[in-house]
Structure formats: structure tokens, C-alpha cells
Design a protein around this motif. Structure first.
Motif, PDB file in Angstrom:
ATOM      1  N   UNK A 101       7.972   9.516  -5.231  1.00  0.00           N
ATOM      2  CA  UNK A 101       6.753  10.333  -5.059  1.00  0.00           C
ATOM      3  C   UNK A 101       5.574  10.074  -4.194  1.00  0.00           C
ATOM      4  N   UNK A 102       4.800  10.940  -3.926  1.00  0.00           N
ATOM      5  CA  UNK A 102       3.841  10.533  -3.330  1.00  0.00           C
ATOM      6  C   UNK A 102       2.653   9.957  -4.089  1.00  0.00           C
ATOM      7  N   UNK A 103       1.960   9.031  -3.468  1.00  0.00           N
ATOM      8  CA  UNK A 103       0.981   8.458  -4.100  1.00  0.00           C
ATOM      9  C   UNK A 103      -0.484   8.912  -4.083  1.00  0.00           C
ATOM     10  N   UNK A 104      -1.012   8.881  -5.292  1.00  0.00           N
ATOM     11  CA  UNK A 104      -2.401   9.639  -5.360  1.00  0.00           C
ATOM     12  C   UNK A 104      -3.310   8.392  -5.282  1.00  0.00           C
ATOM     13  N   UNK A 105      -4.545   8.784  -4.420  1.00  0.00           N
ATOM     14  CA  UNK A 105      -5.619   7.930  -4.183  1.00  0.00           C
ATOM     15  C   UNK A 105      -6.051   6.952  -5.118  1.00  0.00           C
ATOM     16  N   UNK A 106      -6.146   7.751  -6.594  1.00  0.00           N
ATOM     17  CA  UNK A 106      -6.488   7.002  -7.949  1.00  0.00           C
ATOM     18  C   UNK A 106      -5.519   6.140  -8.139  1.00  0.00           C
ATOM     19  N   UNK A 107      -4.359   6.235  -7.907  1.00  0.00           N
ATOM     20  CA  UNK A 107      -3.167   5.144  -8.279  1.00  0.00           C
ATOM     21  C   UNK A 107      -3.304   3.962  -7.286  1.00  0.00           C
ATOM     22  N   UNK A 108      -3.921   4.363  -6.114  1.00  0.00           N
ATOM     23  CA  UNK A 108      -3.965   3.215  -5.025  1.00  0.00           C
ATOM     24  C   UNK A 108      -4.993   2.334  -5.566  1.00  0.00           C
ATOM     25  N   UNK A 109      -6.116   2.867  -6.322  1.00  0.00           N
ATOM     26  CA  UNK A 109      -7.115   2.055  -6.553  1.00  0.00           C
ATOM     27  C   UNK A 109      -6.671   1.091  -7.919  1.00  0.00           C
ATOM     28  N   UNK A 110      -5.807   1.719  -8.912  1.00  0.00           N
ATOM     29  CA  UNK A 110      -5.373   1.143  -9.926  1.00  0.00           C
ATOM     30  C   UNK A 110      -4.382   0.231  -9.342  1.00  0.00           C
ATOM     31  N   UNK A 111      -3.663   0.346  -8.504  1.00  0.00           N
ATOM     32  CA  UNK A 111      -2.619  -0.548  -8.294  1.00  0.00           C
ATOM     33  C   UNK A 111      -3.030  -1.660  -7.544  1.00  0.00           C
ATOM     34  N   UNK A 112      -4.003  -1.802  -6.626  1.00  0.00           N
ATOM     35  CA  UNK A 112      -4.817  -2.679  -5.940  1.00  0.00           C
ATOM     36  C   UNK A 112      -5.705  -3.613  -7.054  1.00  0.00           C
ATOM     37  N   UNK A 113      -6.059  -2.848  -8.142  1.00  0.00           N
ATOM     38  CA  UNK A 113      -7.009  -3.446  -9.215  1.00  0.00           C
ATOM     39  C   UNK A 113      -5.912  -4.468 -10.198  1.00  0.00           C
ATOM     40  N   UNK A 114      -4.809  -3.833 -10.346  1.00  0.00           N
ATOM     41  CA  UNK A 114      -3.759  -4.470 -11.122  1.00  0.00           C
ATOM     42  C   UNK A 114      -3.335  -5.554 -10.621  1.00  0.00           C
ATOM     43  N   UNK A 115      -3.122  -5.447  -9.245  1.00  0.00           N
ATOM     44  CA  UNK A 115      -2.609  -6.737  -8.409  1.00  0.00           C
ATOM     45  C   UNK A 115      -3.839  -7.786  -8.260  1.00  0.00           C
ATOM     46  N   UNK A 116      -4.974  -7.680  -8.268  1.00  0.00           N
ATOM     47  CA  UNK A 116      -6.040  -8.407  -8.204  1.00  0.00           C
ATOM     48  C   UNK A 116      -6.311  -8.986  -9.482  1.00  0.00           C
TER      49      UNK A 116
END
Length: 148
Positions: A101-116
Motif C-alpha cells: 500500500x502507498x505510504x501516508x505522510x503521517x506514517x512516515x513520521x511515525x515510522x521515523x519516530x519509532x526507529x529513532x
């Protein structure tokens, strides 16, 4: 369509033209002066110089059954390959419902945050319901994943 005025001339009994992008295909059924029918499959395509290039395949009546069988096997293979890919995606989505599925901008932020915060790609895959490889690829694209 049939012209019996000229003895010895090949007679065209049927013709079908198919336009496919820059190519045109012709399926012609012809008959020899002795009454033998055959299929002529022709391809015409425009060359870069503006002329047309033609290729032809002739299949005589006595070989049509073997030709048909070969063509059917080939088409089944091609269609099976496409269906296998769809089936494969369905299997993957059974385990990872949001796979492909296409990634949403909000998911990108949550993903980066979770990885950090120190979450592993496997943990993030469970959270986002996507394959671990997709998580790694997205993190790389976002510039968040350290060089491996």
C-alpha cells in the motif's frame, strides 16, 4: 472477398486486423488454387526512418491444430504467471495486511519516530503491518536508516 476470376491466384477468405500500439497485426485466412487453406499472421511496424517493416508467419491447414495447442500453452503460461503474482500478493497480505500500500505522510513520521526510539525493523513491521524489507526500504528512502 473471394475472387475466382484469376486461376492460380491465392484467394483471401478472411482477414482480421488488430492495432496494438505501434504495431498492427493481420490474421488472414487464404486458399491456394488447389483449395488448401492456410493462415498468414503478419506484423507491420513503423521503423525509426518512417518506413514500415513487415514480418509474416504462414501456418498450413494440416498444422493448425499443433499451432493452436502451442499457442494455448503459451497463453496459459503467461496468464498463470500474472495470476501467480496476484496470488503471491494475497498470500503476503495474509501476514502483512498493508503490504504494497502507498505510504501516508503521517506514517512516515511515525515510522521515523519509532526507529529513532530504538524499535527494530521487525517490530516496526508488526506495528505497520508491512514486510520488514518494506520497512527497511522506507527508512532508507526517508534517510533515517543507518548505512548497512
Amino acid at each position: 472477398m473471394r475472387d475466382n476470376s484469376m486461376p492460380g491466384k491465392r484467394q483471401e477468405l478472411f482477414s482480421e486486423r488488430v492495432f496494438a500500439g505501434s504495431r498492427t497485426y493481420f490474421f488472414d485466412v487464404k486458399e491456394t488454387a488447389k483449395g488448401t487453406r492456410y493462415l498468414v499472421i503478419s506484423e507491420s511496424k513503423r521503423t525509426s526512418q518512417g518506413s514500415h517493416e513487415h514480418t509474416r508467419v504462414m501456418v498450413f491447414e494440416e498444422h493448425l491444430e499443433a499451432f493452436r495447442e502451442g499457442l494455448e500453452k503459451t497463453l496459459k503460461f503467461i496468464l498463470k504467471k500474472e495470476n501467480a503474482k496476484t496470488h503471491s500478493i494475497e498470500q503476503i497480505r495474509h501476514k502483512y495486511p498493508r503490504a504494497y500500500e502507498k505510504w501516508a505522510e503521517q506514517e512516515d513520521l511515525r515510522l521515523k519516530e519509532g526507529y529513532a526510539q530504538g524499535k527494530t525493523t521487525s517490530e516496526l513491521a508488526k506495528i505497520f503491518q508491512r514486510k520488514p524489507g518494506a520497512i527497511r526500504a522506507r527508512l532508507k528512502r526517508l534517510g533515517a536508516l543507518e548505512k548497512e
